[in-house]
Enzyme design. Sequence first.
Site, PDB file in Angstrom:
ATOM      1  N   ASP A 176      -5.387   6.751 -28.666  1.00  0.00           N
ATOM      2  CA  ASP A 176      -5.761   6.263 -27.333  1.00  0.00           C
ATOM      3  C   ASP A 176      -6.803   7.181 -26.699  1.00  0.00           C
ATOM      4  O   ASP A 176      -7.751   6.731 -26.071  1.00  0.00           O
ATOM      5  CB  ASP A 176      -4.533   6.242 -26.409  1.00  0.00           C
ATOM      6  CG  ASP A 176      -3.587   5.121 -26.796  1.00  0.00           C
ATOM      7  OD1 ASP A 176      -3.894   4.403 -27.772  1.00  0.00           O
ATOM      8  OD2 ASP A 176      -2.552   4.989 -26.129  1.00  0.00           O
ATOM      9  N   LYS A 210      -2.050  10.613   4.816  1.00  0.00           N
ATOM     10  CA  LYS A 210      -3.031   9.528   4.851  1.00  0.00           C
ATOM     11  C   LYS A 210      -4.398  10.143   4.562  1.00  0.00           C
ATOM     12  O   LYS A 210      -4.928  10.912   5.365  1.00  0.00           O
ATOM     13  CB  LYS A 210      -3.029   8.845   6.217  1.00  0.00           C
ATOM     14  CG  LYS A 210      -3.976   7.683   6.302  1.00  0.00           C
ATOM     15  CD  LYS A 210      -3.736   6.915   7.599  1.00  0.00           C
ATOM     16  CE  LYS A 210      -4.595   5.685   7.689  1.00  0.00           C
ATOM     17  NZ  LYS A 210      -6.013   5.965   7.870  1.00  0.00           N
ATOM     18  N   LYS A 248       6.370   4.496   4.806  1.00  0.00           N
ATOM     19  CA  LYS A 248       6.563   3.176   4.202  1.00  0.00           C
ATOM     20  C   LYS A 248       8.048   2.946   3.956  1.00  0.00           C
ATOM     21  O   LYS A 248       8.719   3.839   3.424  1.00  0.00           O
ATOM     22  CB  LYS A 248       5.840   3.101   2.854  1.00  0.00           C
ATOM     23  CG  LYS A 248       4.365   3.394   2.948  1.00  0.00           C
ATOM     24  CD  LYS A 248       3.704   3.412   1.586  1.00  0.00           C
ATOM     25  CE  LYS A 248       2.234   3.795   1.765  1.00  0.00           C
ATOM     26  NZ  LYS A 248       1.546   3.993   0.504  1.00  0.00           N
TER      27      LYS A 248
HETATM   28  S1  IVH Z   1      -0.808   2.395   2.316  1.00  0.00           S
HETATM   29  C1  IVH Z   1      -1.279  -2.419   3.189  1.00  0.00           C
HETATM   30  N1  IVH Z   1      -1.014   4.946   1.898  1.00  0.00           N
HETATM   31  O1  IVH Z   1      -5.456   4.015   5.119  1.00  0.00           O
HETATM   32  C2  IVH Z   1      -1.989  -1.136   3.400  1.00  0.00           C
HETATM   33  N2  IVH Z   1      -2.873   3.835   2.838  1.00  0.00           N
HETATM   34  O2  IVH Z   1      -5.634   2.608   7.707  1.00  0.00           O
HETATM   35  C3  IVH Z   1      -1.192  -0.063   2.758  1.00  0.00           C
HETATM   36  N3  IVH Z   1      -4.793   5.263   3.227  1.00  0.00           N
HETATM   37  O3  IVH Z   1      -6.988   1.122   4.018  1.00  0.00           O
HETATM   38  C4  IVH Z   1      -1.931   1.179   2.800  1.00  0.00           C
HETATM   39  N4  IVH Z   1      -3.907   7.115   2.481  1.00  0.00           N
HETATM   40  O4  IVH Z   1      -7.193   3.088   2.498  1.00  0.00           O
HETATM   41  C5  IVH Z   1      -1.625   3.846   2.357  1.00  0.00           C
HETATM   42  N5  IVH Z   1      -1.037   7.205   1.449  1.00  0.00           N
HETATM   43  C6  IVH Z   1      -1.655   6.118   1.890  1.00  0.00           C
HETATM   44  C7  IVH Z   1      -2.971   6.147   2.373  1.00  0.00           C
HETATM   45  C8  IVH Z   1      -3.544   4.976   2.847  1.00  0.00           C
HETATM   46  C9  IVH Z   1      -4.976   6.572   2.993  1.00  0.00           C
HETATM   47  C10 IVH Z   1      -5.790   4.376   3.821  1.00  0.00           C
HETATM   48  C11 IVH Z   1      -5.950   3.082   3.092  1.00  0.00           C
HETATM   49  C12 IVH Z   1      -5.931   2.003   4.124  1.00  0.00           C
HETATM   50  C13 IVH Z   1      -6.049   2.787   5.381  1.00  0.00           C
HETATM   51  C14 IVH Z   1      -5.324   2.069   6.489  1.00  0.00           C
END
Ligand code: IVH
Length: 711
Positions: free
Chosen positions: A49, A134, A308
């Site tokens: 791989d 985030k 989450k």
């Molecule tokens: S979960 C359904 N987890 O934040 C959306 N987002 O403001 C679920 N982002 O567009 C997103 N780190 O690009 C998630 N650990 C993280 C994240 C994250 C950065 C960004 C993502 C999203 C934006 C939303």
Amino acid sequence: MGVKLTANTFKKVQDLSEVEASEELNWLAHEIERHNILYFNHDQPEISDTDYDLLRQRSSIIEAYFPSLASHNGQNLRVGASCISRFGKVKHSVPMLSLDNAFNEMEMYEFTDRIRRFLHLPDNEPIAFMAEPKIDGLSISLRYEKGMFVRAATRGDSLIGEDVTANVATIQEIPIRLIGDDIPKIIDIRGEIYISHADFSEINKKQKKIGAKLFANPRNAAAGSLRQLDAGVTASRPLKFFAYGLGEAESLSADTQELINSNLARWGLPTNPLVKRCDTANALVRYYDEIVQQRALLGYDVDGVVYKVDRLDWQYRLGCSARAPRWAIAYKLPSEQAITLLQDIEIKVGRTGALTPVAKLKPVTVGGVVISNATLHNEDEIIRKDIRIGDMVRIQRSGDVIPYILGPINRQRHGNSKLFVFPSVCPVCSSKAIREIDTMTGKTEVVRRCSGGLICPAQAKERLKHFVSRNAFNIEGLGSKQIELLFENDWIKNPAEIFTLEQRNSTYIHPLEEQKGYGKLSVEKLFAAIRARRTISLERFVYALGIRYIGETTARSLSQTFNDWNTLRNVIELAADENLDNEAYKDLVNIEGLGPSAITSLISFFKEAHNIKVLEDLLLHINVEQVNDIQNSTSYISGKTIAFTGTMDSLSRSEAKVQAIRLGANVVNSISKKTDCIVAGSSAGSKLTKARELGITILSEKEWIKLINEN
Ligand code: IVH
């Protein structure tokens, strides 16, 4: 194959001639194809791989360096997928949503309470959350089929993104193949592409060296690096990636977010080591505090913490609003601040003549990024905050906004601070700088503008910079720095001259090749880039003109409404007729998002003889494409004019509009004989009555949703 492949098996890509690159790509294509067949059709792989991945990575890197060779070999990247051109559109099978925000602890608790109520959970039932940093980068969706990387798409408008497969294929951290025997046949991996603080300063150093524009922050640098038409540039930038979730996933065997994370890591994707399960509300608060503490040491930009709901069955029940999932929230971190010396205030003259005060700061690091300029917005702000040159000032930077000054540290004022007198003449052309009275509100505008208009060189130069900028003509190798130089030396004074430069240059005694910063190769490249833009889409063209109040969105609406340049221009010129019943004027008013100021600005732009001259000169050299109006011929509403009225229960009106536009409809605000169809939600009023009178097709919310679902 018989040879053990290592990264050293191959010649350095930079050292390949174009012929060698082409030969090697052909060889790689055959080899990859042969191994695909062995692997997929016969289950009898001949190589490991890792070796297979090396071949594919090699192929994508060569393609990235030799984009002209990429087209016929591009399919190497995509096993089982049809070849999609770079930056084509990709519809996300599961939308890429955003996150709702909480700005304080109370809002975070409101979020957990909401979830409890929604799910009818008793007070003593624990709700577990996964807590994650985030990342302040760009969201991306990576599709893997049978474990192989086949496509990467940006978030776009959350429903449709851009195909950046070739660029993403060059990112070392993103595996070409996933490892494991439990990988869903089709899976979309969602995550964030970002740039570390250290790499960000390296990139800016290099940008400075080559005279290119500096990136304002790591996120812009990541975006700029990814959205390169030349994937070779992307390959040279150290982009990184964290996977944090899934989009479409066929037969996934996970029941918690925690398991999704550990699966992602096991399959070979980089996941953030700080992701943590929190079983109590206290743990959520503690996690936030920990991230705040560690923030400056992380080495990359983090703008919040994401919580989450861990159980996936609960996530499913909670579902999503049009904008964001109800099962997750982003708890924002405070913006980063620093204190530094305000050394001077300079005035920048923008393309519409606006005088903006820019703070020249003693360079200071704010959250890992060195800041030496900040905006002071306008003269009223300076007075209101009592900011003086020589003050120590507190500055703030948060990922997506230009750093700005919060205010002076008065305690540290030592009597040698100087009041700043805002100029009443343009510092560039010496024309009077005035604050206009807004005709709508009767109030004096906050912005002071140079009244020199077309004679002001600063405005002309800024208009040119705008003209060549990324979302306008996007001419590679012709950025702000180069315009500055070419303008100052009289090589390019107006847009048409960009396109006559090559021809003129051939007659010059001292051509561009001899100028500082240029060589034979770079000049050739520049002319090729200019030639490549002789054909331009209508929306880019309209946006490039830099008409006040006409941004990208309005430029798009205008081009989608009128389809070709001549029609658009005719309508605007006809709208100038002061007759109240002016049909053309009504056509403009009816365009979604086009307000009175924008219309007035369009009309005056076309009344100005100088503008017409600039346009006519320019149009001798370029070809403005017509809009392909039927974007989705299978849809009932494509090419139709549609209006929405009343409230809808299951989706927002904005979302319905986005859906309509996506299907190729033209959305308008008011109803006329030209409207084909209206969608009436509950308590629809006069528009519905009018639609009935005019015999316009009326759809209910349910019918609308059915129509959308069928498309
Ligand atoms: S979960 C359904 N987890 O934040 C959306 N987002 O403001 C679920 N982002 O567009 C997103 N780190 O690009 C998630 N650990 C993280 C994240 C994250 C950065 C960004 C993502 C999203 C934006 C939303």
